[in-house]
Design an enzyme around this catalytic site. Structure first.
Site, PDB file in Angstrom:
ATOM      1  N   GLY A  39       0.911  -1.058   0.057  1.00 32.93           N
ATOM      2  CA  GLY A  39      -0.047   0.174  -0.092  1.00 32.93           C
ATOM      3  C   GLY A  39       0.955   1.334   0.152  1.00 32.93           C
ATOM      4  CB  ILE A  90       2.819   1.341  -7.152  1.00 37.32           C
ATOM      5  CG1 ILE A  90       4.546   2.222  -7.520  1.00 37.32           C
ATOM      6  CG2 ILE A  90       2.427   0.769  -8.460  1.00 37.32           C
ATOM      7  CD1 ILE A  90       5.261   1.135  -8.235  1.00 37.32           C
ATOM      8  N   GLY A  91       0.854   1.311  -4.710  1.00 36.53           N
ATOM      9  CA  GLY A  91      -0.129   0.853  -4.459  1.00 36.53           C
ATOM     10  C   GLY A  91      -1.405   1.877  -4.235  1.00 36.53           C
ATOM     11  NE  ARG A 101      15.578   1.626 -10.267  1.00 36.04           N
ATOM     12  CZ  ARG A 101      16.198   1.975 -11.444  1.00 36.04           C
ATOM     13  NH1 ARG A 101      17.520   2.254 -11.608  1.00 36.04           N
ATOM     14  NH2 ARG A 101      15.133   2.175 -12.317  1.00 36.04           N
ATOM     15  NE  ARG A 122       9.345   5.311 -17.413  1.00 34.99           N
ATOM     16  CZ  ARG A 122       9.796   4.533 -16.131  1.00 34.99           C
ATOM     17  NH1 ARG A 122      10.295   3.433 -16.326  1.00 34.99           N
ATOM     18  NH2 ARG A 122       9.515   5.105 -15.033  1.00 34.99           N
ATOM     19  CG  HIS A 160      11.695  -3.438 -15.818  1.00 30.04           C
ATOM     20  ND1 HIS A 160      11.355  -2.562 -16.544  1.00 30.04           N
ATOM     21  CD2 HIS A 160      11.386  -2.907 -14.385  1.00 30.04           C
ATOM     22  CE1 HIS A 160      10.762  -1.236 -15.853  1.00 30.04           C
ATOM     23  NE2 HIS A 160      11.028  -1.542 -14.463  1.00 30.04           N
TER      24      HIS A 160
HETATM   25  O1  TXD Z   1       7.314  -1.013 -13.805  1.00 29.29           O
HETATM   26  C1  TXD Z   1       7.874  -1.584 -12.458  1.00 29.29           C
HETATM   27  N1  TXD Z   1       7.527  -2.725 -12.624  1.00 29.29           N
HETATM   28  C2  TXD Z   1       8.590  -0.680 -11.458  1.00 29.29           C
HETATM   29  C3  TXD Z   1       8.568  -1.479 -10.385  1.00 29.29           C
HETATM   30  C4  TXD Z   1       8.434   0.750 -11.674  1.00 29.29           C
HETATM   31  C5  TXD Z   1       8.808   1.449 -10.625  1.00 29.29           C
HETATM   32  C6  TXD Z   1       9.057   0.884  -9.580  1.00 29.29           C
HETATM   33  N2  TXD Z   1       8.863  -0.676  -9.231  1.00 29.29           N
HETATM   34  C7  TXD Z   1       8.952  -1.132  -7.918  1.00 29.29           C
HETATM   35  O2  TXD Z   1       7.764  -1.449  -7.293  1.00 29.29           O
HETATM   36  C8  TXD Z   1       9.881  -0.714  -6.902  1.00 29.29           C
HETATM   37  O3  TXD Z   1      11.356  -0.871  -6.950  1.00 29.29           O
HETATM   38  C9  TXD Z   1       9.418  -1.352  -5.698  1.00 29.29           C
HETATM   39  O4  TXD Z   1      10.001  -2.558  -5.658  1.00 29.29           O
HETATM   40  C10 TXD Z   1       8.003  -1.688  -5.937  1.00 29.29           C
HETATM   41  C11 TXD Z   1       6.899  -0.728  -5.258  1.00 29.29           C
HETATM   42  O5  TXD Z   1       7.411   0.530  -5.324  1.00 29.29           O
HETATM   43  P1  TXD Z   1       6.696   1.787  -4.313  1.00 29.29           P
HETATM   44  O6  TXD Z   1       7.058   3.116  -4.946  1.00 29.29           O
HETATM   45  O7  TXD Z   1       5.063   1.613  -4.179  1.00 29.29           O
HETATM   46  O8  TXD Z   1       7.357   1.478  -3.000  1.00 29.29           O
HETATM   47  P2  TXD Z   1       6.782   2.012  -1.342  1.00 29.29           P
HETATM   48  O9  TXD Z   1       6.167   3.332  -1.492  1.00 29.29           O
HETATM   49  O10 TXD Z   1       7.984   1.806  -0.691  1.00 29.29           O
HETATM   50  O11 TXD Z   1       5.566   0.781  -1.128  1.00 29.29           O
HETATM   51  C12 TXD Z   1       5.841  -0.287  -0.800  1.00 29.29           C
HETATM   52  C13 TXD Z   1       5.228  -1.014   0.094  1.00 29.29           C
HETATM   53  C14 TXD Z   1       5.245  -0.226   1.499  1.00 29.29           C
HETATM   54  O12 TXD Z   1       3.922   0.168   1.822  1.00 29.29           O
HETATM   55  C15 TXD Z   1       5.582  -1.516   2.466  1.00 29.29           C
HETATM   56  O13 TXD Z   1       5.064  -1.132   3.925  1.00 29.29           O
HETATM   57  C16 TXD Z   1       5.128  -2.584   1.488  1.00 29.29           C
HETATM   58  O14 TXD Z   1       5.235  -2.590   0.380  1.00 29.29           O
HETATM   59  N3  TXD Z   1       5.898  -3.806   2.219  1.00 29.29           N
HETATM   60  C17 TXD Z   1       4.892  -5.058   2.281  1.00 29.29           C
HETATM   61  N4  TXD Z   1       3.584  -5.383   2.042  1.00 29.29           N
HETATM   62  C18 TXD Z   1       3.093  -6.485   2.299  1.00 29.29           C
HETATM   63  N5  TXD Z   1       3.889  -7.503   2.595  1.00 29.29           N
HETATM   64  C19 TXD Z   1       5.367  -7.287   2.833  1.00 29.29           C
HETATM   65  N6  TXD Z   1       5.808  -8.341   3.395  1.00 29.29           N
HETATM   66  C20 TXD Z   1       5.875  -5.843   2.695  1.00 29.29           C
HETATM   67  N7  TXD Z   1       6.900  -5.391   2.867  1.00 29.29           N
HETATM   68  C21 TXD Z   1       6.916  -4.258   2.487  1.00 29.29           C
END
Ligand code: TXD
Length: 318
Positions: free
Chosen positions: A11, A14-15, A83, A152, A176
């Site tokens: 959440g 992206i979520g 990242r 893009r 990717h």
């Molecule tokens: O095109 C693509 N595929 C991508 C992928 C483009 C951009 C970013 N992309 C990747 O998506 C990025 O490198 C990350 O690995 C993911 C998620 O990116 P986001 O920006 O949404 O990261 P956040 O804001 O840190 O959110 C990650 C959430 C955060 O709320 C954590 O609490 C949660 O993941 N989290 C978990 N949820 C459920 N279960 C577990 N174990 C868990 N651990 C962390």
């Protein structure tokens, strides 16, 4: 007939956008799961309270319990760290593998009939791991990368030619990562080859190639460009929109052809790895992979990109 159910695992940035887009487009009821207490509940309440303004009917629920994802039609996974500037996607493999393992176990236990779209990075490795742990058929575990990488590429072409993004068609294949394969030969403006338009614009073949090479390079580095600007976190609007395009095609059985990270069994000369290729997405998930002949230069780029995917996936020792 009940509404479709979409579960979002993660959440974060992206979520949150995924949840809002699901609601705005009335794709179905939405559950957001995260391990952080209050985060998914707060985000879903925030979105739900504006249904009367945005004119959508959808039940939105935030949760810390996997039980709530029961009977999901589609699950979209963004759980994992993003990242930081200077990091490659591959640097996330250790920490995100642990997260993906627990997420995939949750999906396997509570949403065994769902179609899973993985977004977490490093994408190709995380999709592979998710499929291994869930044991779902390959057609039901896929990854989002190509829709965004292609979008893009399309954006840069449209800006360069001064035309609407709606009239540009282009696709990237492969992993990717920085070796992804933007397909120059098939990039077109309503069917007119982009290279021909660039040659007309610059009246010089070498200059046209130079401009295209720069757009290919920018496409390959586009994720990093956003990371460097944001300083904390990575792109989130665009990956969310891209995954929603895939989810929508599945939920509505539209059979759109979208570049999708799919498990290949001989297609494009790849056997036994997840790689980005054009796929038909419908109610069964990946319903077809559209194979076509790459020319020598494209195949060479594809092989290089696949080699990078293999190196990373094999390092997980699954
Ligand atoms: O095109 C693509 N595929 C991508 C992928 C483009 C951009 C970013 N992309 C990747 O998506 C990025 O490198 C990350 O690995 C993911 C998620 O990116 P986001 O920006 O949404 O990261 P956040 O804001 O840190 O959110 C990650 C959430 C955060 O709320 C954590 O609490 C949660 O993941 N989290 C978990 N949820 C459920 N279960 C577990 N174990 C868990 N651990 C962390």
């Amino acid at each position: 007939m009940g509404r479709k159910k979409i579960s979002l695992i993660g959440g974060g940035q992206i979520g949150g956008v995924l949840a809002q887009l699901c609601a705005l487009r009335e794709l179905g009821d939405v559950v957001m799961f995260d391990i952080v207490e209050g985060l998914p509940q707060g985000k879903m309440l925030d979105i739900a309270e504006v249904g009367s303004v945005d004119r959508f009917d959808a039940c939105l629920k935030g949760t810390n319990s996997y039980e709530d994802i029961k009977d999901s039609d589609v699950v979209i996974v963004t759980a994992g760290l993003p990242r930081k500037p200077g990091m490659s996607r591959d640097d996330l493999i250790e920490v995100n593998s642990k997260i993906m393992t627990s997420v995939a176990e949750g999906i396997k236990a509570y949403a065994p009939n769902s179609i899973v779209i993985v977004i977490s990075n490093p994408l190709d490795a995380m999709v592979t791991l998710c499929q291994k742990i869930t044991g779902f058929p390959y057609s039901r575990v896929i990854g989002q990368a190509g829709v965004l990488d292609s979008a893009r590429f399309i954006t840069f072409i449209a800006w360069e030619l001064g035309v609407s993004v709606k009239d540009v068609n282009a696709m990237t294949l492969g992993g990717h990562g920085d070796d992804m394969v933007p397909l120059v030969r098939y990039a077109s403006v309503n069917g007119i080859p982009v290279m021909e338009l660039l040659e007309n614009k610059y009246k010089d073949k070498a200059k046209a190639k130079e401009v295209m090479d720069a757009m290919v390079k920018r496409t390959r580095g586009a994720g990093g460009e956003v990371v460097a600007l944001l300083k904390t976190g990575s792109a989130f609007y665009s990956p969310a929109s891209s995954a929603i395009a895939m989810a929508e095609s599945i939920l509505k059985d539209s059979k759109r052809v979208l570049p999708t990270c799919c498990f290949l069994q001989g297609e494009f000369g790849v056997n036994g790895y997840y790689v980005g290729v054009p796929a038909v997405l419908g109610e069964k998930g990946v319903e077809q992979i559209l194979e076509f002949k790459l020319d020598a230069e494209e195949q060479e780029m594809m092989d290089k990109s696949v080699a990078a995917v293999k190196g990373l996936v094999d390092s997980m020792k699954l």
